[in-house]
Design a protein around this motif. Sequence first.
Motif, PDB file in Angstrom:
ATOM      1  N   LEU A 173     -23.456 -31.480  -7.479  1.00  0.00           N
ATOM      2  CA  LEU A 173     -24.231 -32.279  -8.410  1.00  0.00           C
ATOM      3  C   LEU A 173     -23.444 -32.519  -9.687  1.00  0.00           C
ATOM      4  O   LEU A 173     -22.446 -31.845  -9.954  1.00  0.00           O
ATOM      5  CB  LEU A 173     -25.561 -31.568  -8.733  1.00  0.00           C
ATOM      6  CG  LEU A 173     -26.472 -31.293  -7.543  1.00  0.00           C
ATOM      7  CD1 LEU A 173     -27.636 -30.411  -7.957  1.00  0.00           C
ATOM      8  CD2 LEU A 173     -26.982 -32.593  -6.936  1.00  0.00           C
ATOM      9  N   LYS A 174     -23.933 -33.471 -10.486  1.00  0.00           N
ATOM     10  CA  LYS A 174     -23.197 -33.822 -11.703  1.00  0.00           C
ATOM     11  C   LYS A 174     -24.185 -34.074 -12.838  1.00  0.00           C
ATOM     12  O   LYS A 174     -25.194 -34.757 -12.671  1.00  0.00           O
ATOM     13  CB  LYS A 174     -22.346 -35.067 -11.461  1.00  0.00           C
ATOM     14  CG  LYS A 174     -21.446 -35.462 -12.635  1.00  0.00           C
ATOM     15  CD  LYS A 174     -20.629 -36.697 -12.308  1.00  0.00           C
ATOM     16  CE  LYS A 174     -19.616 -36.413 -11.220  1.00  0.00           C
ATOM     17  NZ  LYS A 174     -18.694 -37.587 -11.005  1.00  0.00           N
ATOM     18  N   SER A 175     -23.878 -33.505 -13.995  1.00  0.00           N
ATOM     19  CA  SER A 175     -24.715 -33.721 -15.171  1.00  0.00           C
ATOM     20  C   SER A 175     -24.421 -35.097 -15.755  1.00  0.00           C
ATOM     21  O   SER A 175     -23.472 -35.784 -15.354  1.00  0.00           O
ATOM     22  CB  SER A 175     -24.440 -32.648 -16.223  1.00  0.00           C
ATOM     23  OG  SER A 175     -23.131 -32.794 -16.753  1.00  0.00           O
ATOM     24  N   GLU A 176     -25.226 -35.493 -16.728  1.00  0.00           N
ATOM     25  CA  GLU A 176     -25.068 -36.806 -17.347  1.00  0.00           C
ATOM     26  C   GLU A 176     -23.703 -36.970 -18.015  1.00  0.00           C
ATOM     27  O   GLU A 176     -23.148 -38.064 -18.052  1.00  0.00           O
ATOM     28  CB  GLU A 176     -26.177 -37.018 -18.376  1.00  0.00           C
ATOM     29  CG  GLU A 176     -26.262 -38.431 -18.939  1.00  0.00           C
ATOM     30  CD  GLU A 176     -27.461 -38.611 -19.839  1.00  0.00           C
ATOM     31  OE1 GLU A 176     -27.611 -39.703 -20.414  1.00  0.00           O
ATOM     32  OE2 GLU A 176     -28.265 -37.671 -19.963  1.00  0.00           O
ATOM     33  N   ASP A 177     -23.139 -35.871 -18.512  1.00  0.00           N
ATOM     34  CA  ASP A 177     -21.829 -35.953 -19.168  1.00  0.00           C
ATOM     35  C   ASP A 177     -20.660 -35.747 -18.206  1.00  0.00           C
ATOM     36  O   ASP A 177     -19.508 -35.638 -18.614  1.00  0.00           O
ATOM     37  CB  ASP A 177     -21.739 -34.957 -20.324  1.00  0.00           C
ATOM     38  CG  ASP A 177     -21.899 -33.512 -19.877  1.00  0.00           C
ATOM     39  OD1 ASP A 177     -21.924 -33.267 -18.649  1.00  0.00           O
ATOM     40  OD2 ASP A 177     -22.001 -32.628 -20.746  1.00  0.00           O
ATOM     41  N   GLY A 178     -20.961 -35.692 -16.898  1.00  0.00           N
ATOM     42  CA  GLY A 178     -19.901 -35.637 -15.892  1.00  0.00           C
ATOM     43  C   GLY A 178     -19.537 -34.250 -15.409  1.00  0.00           C
ATOM     44  O   GLY A 178     -18.658 -34.106 -14.553  1.00  0.00           O
ATOM     45  N   GLU A 179     -20.179 -33.208 -15.897  1.00  0.00           N
ATOM     46  CA  GLU A 179     -19.870 -31.856 -15.463  1.00  0.00           C
ATOM     47  C   GLU A 179     -20.443 -31.610 -14.073  1.00  0.00           C
ATOM     48  O   GLU A 179     -21.626 -31.851 -13.820  1.00  0.00           O
ATOM     49  CB  GLU A 179     -20.453 -30.841 -16.447  1.00  0.00           C
ATOM     50  CG  GLU A 179     -20.135 -29.414 -16.060  1.00  0.00           C
ATOM     51  CD  GLU A 179     -20.723 -28.416 -17.033  1.00  0.00           C
ATOM     52  OE1 GLU A 179     -20.367 -27.235 -16.944  1.00  0.00           O
ATOM     53  OE2 GLU A 179     -21.554 -28.826 -17.873  1.00  0.00           O
ATOM     54  N   GLU A 180     -19.613 -31.134 -13.158  1.00  0.00           N
ATOM     55  CA  GLU A 180     -20.038 -30.881 -11.790  1.00  0.00           C
ATOM     56  C   GLU A 180     -20.445 -29.421 -11.604  1.00  0.00           C
ATOM     57  O   GLU A 180     -19.906 -28.524 -12.260  1.00  0.00           O
ATOM     58  CB  GLU A 180     -18.922 -31.227 -10.805  1.00  0.00           C
ATOM     59  CG  GLU A 180     -18.612 -32.718 -10.735  1.00  0.00           C
ATOM     60  CD  GLU A 180     -17.603 -33.043  -9.653  1.00  0.00           C
ATOM     61  OE1 GLU A 180     -16.918 -32.109  -9.181  1.00  0.00           O
ATOM     62  OE2 GLU A 180     -17.507 -34.223  -9.271  1.00  0.00           O
ATOM     63  N   TYR A 181     -21.415 -29.195 -10.713  1.00  0.00           N
ATOM     64  CA  TYR A 181     -21.822 -27.843 -10.363  1.00  0.00           C
ATOM     65  C   TYR A 181     -22.341 -27.854  -8.930  1.00  0.00           C
ATOM     66  O   TYR A 181     -22.622 -28.914  -8.368  1.00  0.00           O
ATOM     67  CB  TYR A 181     -22.875 -27.291 -11.332  1.00  0.00           C
ATOM     68  CG  TYR A 181     -24.159 -28.076 -11.402  1.00  0.00           C
ATOM     69  CD1 TYR A 181     -25.309 -27.664 -10.720  1.00  0.00           C
ATOM     70  CD2 TYR A 181     -24.263 -29.242 -12.170  1.00  0.00           C
ATOM     71  CE1 TYR A 181     -26.499 -28.373 -10.786  1.00  0.00           C
ATOM     72  CE2 TYR A 181     -25.453 -29.956 -12.252  1.00  0.00           C
ATOM     73  CZ  TYR A 181     -26.560 -29.517 -11.559  1.00  0.00           C
ATOM     74  OH  TYR A 181     -27.732 -30.228 -11.628  1.00  0.00           O
ATOM     75  N   ILE A 182     -22.454 -26.681  -8.338  1.00  0.00           N
ATOM     76  CA  ILE A 182     -22.838 -26.551  -6.935  1.00  0.00           C
ATOM     77  C   ILE A 182     -24.205 -25.881  -6.818  1.00  0.00           C
ATOM     78  O   ILE A 182     -24.424 -24.782  -7.327  1.00  0.00           O
ATOM     79  CB  ILE A 182     -21.814 -25.726  -6.137  1.00  0.00           C
ATOM     80  CG1 ILE A 182     -20.414 -26.315  -6.266  1.00  0.00           C
ATOM     81  CG2 ILE A 182     -22.231 -25.644  -4.660  1.00  0.00           C
ATOM     82  CD1 ILE A 182     -20.265 -27.700  -5.678  1.00  0.00           C
ATOM     83  N   TRP A 183     -25.136 -26.576  -6.155  1.00  0.00           N
ATOM     84  CA  TRP A 183     -26.449 -26.010  -5.850  1.00  0.00           C
ATOM     85  C   TRP A 183     -26.380 -25.443  -4.439  1.00  0.00           C
ATOM     86  O   TRP A 183     -26.087 -26.152  -3.481  1.00  0.00           O
ATOM     87  CB  TRP A 183     -27.516 -27.096  -5.947  1.00  0.00           C
ATOM     88  CG  TRP A 183     -28.910 -26.622  -5.687  1.00  0.00           C
ATOM     89  CD1 TRP A 183     -29.686 -25.860  -6.515  1.00  0.00           C
ATOM     90  CD2 TRP A 183     -29.715 -26.899  -4.539  1.00  0.00           C
ATOM     91  NE1 TRP A 183     -30.924 -25.645  -5.946  1.00  0.00           N
ATOM     92  CE2 TRP A 183     -30.965 -26.273  -4.738  1.00  0.00           C
ATOM     93  CE3 TRP A 183     -29.505 -27.619  -3.360  1.00  0.00           C
ATOM     94  CZ2 TRP A 183     -31.992 -26.339  -3.796  1.00  0.00           C
ATOM     95  CZ3 TRP A 183     -30.530 -27.687  -2.430  1.00  0.00           C
ATOM     96  CH2 TRP A 183     -31.755 -27.059  -2.654  1.00  0.00           C
ATOM     97  N   LYS A 184     -26.648 -24.145  -4.287  1.00  0.00           N
ATOM     98  CA  LYS A 184     -26.433 -23.462  -3.014  1.00  0.00           C
ATOM     99  C   LYS A 184     -27.482 -23.763  -1.953  1.00  0.00           C
ATOM    100  O   LYS A 184     -27.227 -23.640  -0.770  1.00  0.00           O
ATOM    101  CB  LYS A 184     -26.362 -21.950  -3.247  1.00  0.00           C
ATOM    102  CG  LYS A 184     -25.123 -21.502  -4.004  1.00  0.00           C
ATOM    103  CD  LYS A 184     -23.871 -21.772  -3.205  1.00  0.00           C
ATOM    104  CE  LYS A 184     -22.642 -21.219  -3.858  1.00  0.00           C
ATOM    105  NZ  LYS A 184     -21.407 -21.479  -3.053  1.00  0.00           N
ATOM    106  N   GLY A 185     -28.705 -24.133  -2.363  1.00  0.00           N
ATOM    107  CA  GLY A 185     -29.741 -24.440  -1.381  1.00  0.00           C
ATOM    108  C   GLY A 185     -30.964 -23.565  -1.541  1.00  0.00           C
ATOM    109  O   GLY A 185     -31.037 -22.683  -2.403  1.00  0.00           O
ATOM    110  N   GLY A 186     -31.957 -23.812  -0.684  1.00  0.00           N
ATOM    111  CA  GLY A 186     -33.204 -23.065  -0.739  1.00  0.00           C
ATOM    112  C   GLY A 186     -33.033 -21.632  -0.270  1.00  0.00           C
ATOM    113  O   GLY A 186     -32.041 -21.270   0.368  1.00  0.00           O
ATOM    114  N   VAL A 187     -34.037 -20.784  -0.596  1.00  0.00           N
ATOM    115  CA  VAL A 187     -33.987 -19.377  -0.213  1.00  0.00           C
ATOM    116  C   VAL A 187     -35.156 -19.083   0.722  1.00  0.00           C
ATOM    117  O   VAL A 187     -35.926 -19.964   1.095  1.00  0.00           O
ATOM    118  CB  VAL A 187     -34.039 -18.465  -1.450  1.00  0.00           C
ATOM    119  CG1 VAL A 187     -32.840 -18.724  -2.351  1.00  0.00           C
ATOM    120  CG2 VAL A 187     -35.335 -18.658  -2.236  1.00  0.00           C
ATOM    121  N   GLY A 188     -35.283 -17.827   1.105  1.00  0.00           N
ATOM    122  CA  GLY A 188     -36.307 -17.445   2.068  1.00  0.00           C
ATOM    123  C   GLY A 188     -35.748 -17.426   3.479  1.00  0.00           C
ATOM    124  O   GLY A 188     -34.607 -17.851   3.715  1.00  0.00           O
ATOM    125  N   SER A 189     -36.526 -16.962   4.417  1.00  0.00           N
ATOM    126  CA  SER A 189     -36.057 -16.797   5.793  1.00  0.00           C
ATOM    127  C   SER A 189     -35.619 -18.103   6.439  1.00  0.00           C
ATOM    128  O   SER A 189     -34.748 -18.116   7.310  1.00  0.00           O
ATOM    129  CB  SER A 189     -37.170 -16.162   6.648  1.00  0.00           C
ATOM    130  OG  SER A 189     -38.338 -16.976   6.662  1.00  0.00           O
TER     131      SER A 189
END
Length: 226
Positions: free
Chosen positions: A73-89
């Motif tokens: 994903l990317k913020s409005e100012d262009g910084e990228e980050y990684i969302w790992k996903g949902g949790v639970g079984s």
Amino acid sequence: MAVSPSCINSKLYADNGTLFISYERVQLLDANGKPIKASSLKKETNYVFNYPFVSTPVILLDLDEPTLKDVKLKSEDGEEYIWKGGVGSKGTIVAYVAICSHQLAHPTPEDSFLQYCQKDKKTMSYKEGGVMVCSSHLSAFDVKSGCKNLSGPAEEPLASVILEIDKDDTIWASAVLGPDKFHEYFKAFKPELKKFYGGKRKGKKKIKNSATLLPLTEYTKEIVQY
């Protein structure tokens, strides 16, 4: 060396651009003070708890199918980050800071313009259901992909809350990932913070130990969805 996010109380930048702020690890409880079990959550139901501050709402969902994993994903100012996903079984449980990244619409005890729209429903915000919608200015966000912005004036994803499911099926919140809007929120809603929380200083207090999880229908008087 592996370090649990809940053990760190600072802002972290990883080599891949990942950004998160770790807060106190808190347990989610029901209105009677009993621990919420992940298996007890109703599918596609909007739940709300306040985290990491007394006045900042979070929407929690147990989706009908697993989310995507390792979404960039990317913020409005262009910084990228990684969302790992949902949790639970089944990887279906997610939580997002319920403050719209456009103009900060959010659930209050009086009304909510921001909430998840079930798959079998449609809104003016997006051509399909199964998305987070902000009826204030008709933005939509993909809950299965880190709440990235899909349509409307919002130009960045909603921040996500890091959840942990313990072996006893209890649910804990421990950090916030992505571009949060807390500073702007506290600055813009001083009268609201005074009305509902006794002032800005009290509204900015960090949640400790536990947070109460409620269905959105019990958290707010009116749900507004166009």
